[in-house]
Design a protein around this motif. Structure first.
Motif, PDB file in Angstrom:
ATOM      1  N   SER A 125      24.890 -47.622  31.975  1.00  0.00           N
ATOM      2  CA  SER A 125      24.613 -48.128  30.996  1.00  0.00           C
ATOM      3  C   SER A 125      24.328 -49.316  30.749  1.00  0.00           C
ATOM      4  O   SER A 125      23.930 -50.205  29.507  1.00  0.00           O
ATOM      5  CB  SER A 125      25.454 -47.937  30.189  1.00  0.00           C
ATOM      6  N   ASP A 137      18.900 -47.141  24.266  1.00  0.00           N
ATOM      7  CA  ASP A 137      20.036 -46.356  24.550  1.00  0.00           C
ATOM      8  C   ASP A 137      19.000 -45.145  24.196  1.00  0.00           C
ATOM      9  O   ASP A 137      19.419 -45.204  22.348  1.00  0.00           O
ATOM     10  CB  ASP A 137      21.002 -45.912  24.259  1.00  0.00           C
ATOM     11  N   LYS A 151      34.655 -45.739  26.272  1.00  0.00           N
ATOM     12  CA  LYS A 151      35.267 -46.283  27.612  1.00  0.00           C
ATOM     13  C   LYS A 151      35.794 -47.552  27.640  1.00  0.00           C
ATOM     14  O   LYS A 151      35.264 -48.017  27.221  1.00  0.00           O
ATOM     15  CB  LYS A 151      34.698 -45.306  28.228  1.00  0.00           C
ATOM     16  N   LEU A 153      35.375 -49.219  30.953  1.00  0.00           N
ATOM     17  CA  LEU A 153      34.272 -48.911  32.035  1.00  0.00           C
ATOM     18  C   LEU A 153      34.892 -50.069  33.756  1.00  0.00           C
ATOM     19  O   LEU A 153      35.442 -50.594  32.823  1.00  0.00           O
ATOM     20  CB  LEU A 153      32.584 -49.094  31.840  1.00  0.00           C
ATOM     21  N   ARG A 171      33.494 -49.894  26.280  1.00  0.00           N
ATOM     22  CA  ARG A 171      31.761 -49.314  25.618  1.00  0.00           C
ATOM     23  C   ARG A 171      31.312 -47.739  25.545  1.00  0.00           C
ATOM     24  O   ARG A 171      32.389 -46.778  25.740  1.00  0.00           O
ATOM     25  CB  ARG A 171      30.440 -49.915  27.683  1.00  0.00           C
ATOM     26  N   ILE A 173      29.790 -44.618  24.974  1.00  0.00           N
ATOM     27  CA  ILE A 173      28.539 -44.318  25.768  1.00  0.00           C
ATOM     28  C   ILE A 173      28.326 -42.671  25.648  1.00  0.00           C
ATOM     29  O   ILE A 173      29.057 -42.008  24.036  1.00  0.00           O
ATOM     30  CB  ILE A 173      29.603 -43.400  27.291  1.00  0.00           C
ATOM     31  N   TYR A 175      26.149 -39.027  24.648  1.00  0.00           N
ATOM     32  CA  TYR A 175      25.713 -38.231  25.326  1.00  0.00           C
ATOM     33  C   TYR A 175      25.080 -36.722  24.980  1.00  0.00           C
ATOM     34  O   TYR A 175      26.596 -36.382  23.895  1.00  0.00           O
ATOM     35  CB  TYR A 175      26.948 -38.151  27.157  1.00  0.00           C
ATOM     36  N   TYR A 198      26.198 -37.449  32.901  1.00  0.00           N
ATOM     37  CA  TYR A 198      27.516 -37.639  32.181  1.00  0.00           C
ATOM     38  C   TYR A 198      28.631 -37.653  33.036  1.00  0.00           C
ATOM     39  O   TYR A 198      28.686 -36.782  32.769  1.00  0.00           O
ATOM     40  CB  TYR A 198      27.759 -37.417  30.973  1.00  0.00           C
ATOM     41  N   ASP A 205      30.268 -43.547  33.050  1.00  0.00           N
ATOM     42  CA  ASP A 205      29.648 -43.744  32.418  1.00  0.00           C
ATOM     43  C   ASP A 205      28.889 -41.937  33.312  1.00  0.00           C
ATOM     44  O   ASP A 205      28.709 -40.978  32.483  1.00  0.00           O
ATOM     45  CB  ASP A 205      28.653 -44.621  31.665  1.00  0.00           C
TER      46      ASP A 205
END
Length: 254
Positions: A125, A137, A151, A153, A171, A173, A175, A198, A205
């Motif tokens: 990411s 993204d 999350k 990271l 961050r 994420i 998915y 993922y 991530d």
């Protein structure tokens, strides 16, 4: 360890580790790139260039650098892992010649092109989050169901770091769950899209990355596989590959 500075790397402002075969392959692949139709889109260009890596053996931990070891710009086309594979392909798509390839590789692998362990894009990411961006993204844009997870990271469940010395950072994420990868999602995937597998694991991530390739009426996942008995860059049907995984994250370079 042998450190080689080929003629096309003499002006680099950082240490470079490569080898004569890689130097030759860079020039061969860039000749192929020069012959591509000028109207070809970036994604289709990635599809063409990434094909040069099919069959290349898988090897983890080829990069050099840590919080205690000087970072080197490694270019090794003899062996790749899933992340170095996409680094090389994206850098090749941006370079006009061999000398430019190293600069583009530095831009792709490191935030701001600064060849330094702390600037390395350690997470998939990071390609969309760290400026200048490598890609956008587009997970939410593919249609259907997506899930957003907040999350931190690089922070393990016990509070330690996966990558020591770079800190932790929040961050979100996005998915697409494997069960939601349907015909609409597959139709909206483009050749050259970067696809991450993922993981629900805290602090991470994705666990694997590759490139989407549209061919023969279906979508393939071109990836440097670490599966025993494979251990090389291969194409696998994307939907079948993802069926046993938690889901996918999709980034698109422009």
């Amino acid at each position: 360890m042998t450190v080689s500075q080929p003629a096309w790397a003499q002006d680099s402002h950082y240490l470079v580790k490569t080898d004569p075969r890689t130097s030759g392959r860079v020039m061969e692949i860039l000749q192929t790139r020069a012959a591509l139709p000028p109207e070809l889109g970036h994604g289709d260009k990635l599809g063409q260039l990434s094909a040069a890596f099919l069959g290349v053996p898988y090897q983890a931990n080829t990069l050099i650098g840590s919080r205690d070891t000087a970072e080197m710009l490694v270019a090794d086309f003899n062996q790749v892992d899933c992340f170095t594979f996409i680094d090389y392909v994206e850098a090749l798509s941006r370079a006009e010649d061999a000398a430019a390839f190293l600069a583009r590789l530095a831009d792709v692998r490191y935030a701001g092109g600064t060849v330094d362990y702390r600037h390395r894009r350690h997470f998939f990411s990071d390609w969309a989050a760290a400026e200048p961006h490598n890609a956008a993204d587009v997970t939410r844009e593919l249609g259907g169901l997506y899930v957003a997870v907040d999350k931190v990271l690089n922070r393990k469940a016990d509070g330690s770091e996966y990558v020591p010395g770079i800190g932790t950072f929040p961050r979100t994420i996005d998915y697409i769950p494997a069960s939601a990868i349907n015909a609409q999602v597959l139709e909206n995937l483009q050749t050259g899209d970067y696809v991450g597998v993922y993981t629900p694991r805290e602090g991470l991530d994705v666990t694997h990355v590759g490139i989407a390739i549209r061919r023969d009426g279906q979508v393939w996942f071109r990836n440097a596989s670490s599966v025993a008995g494979v251990m090389k860059v291969v194409d696998a049907p994307l939907q079948a590959y993802m069926a046993t995984k938690p889901g996918m994250v999709v980034l698109r370079a422009q």
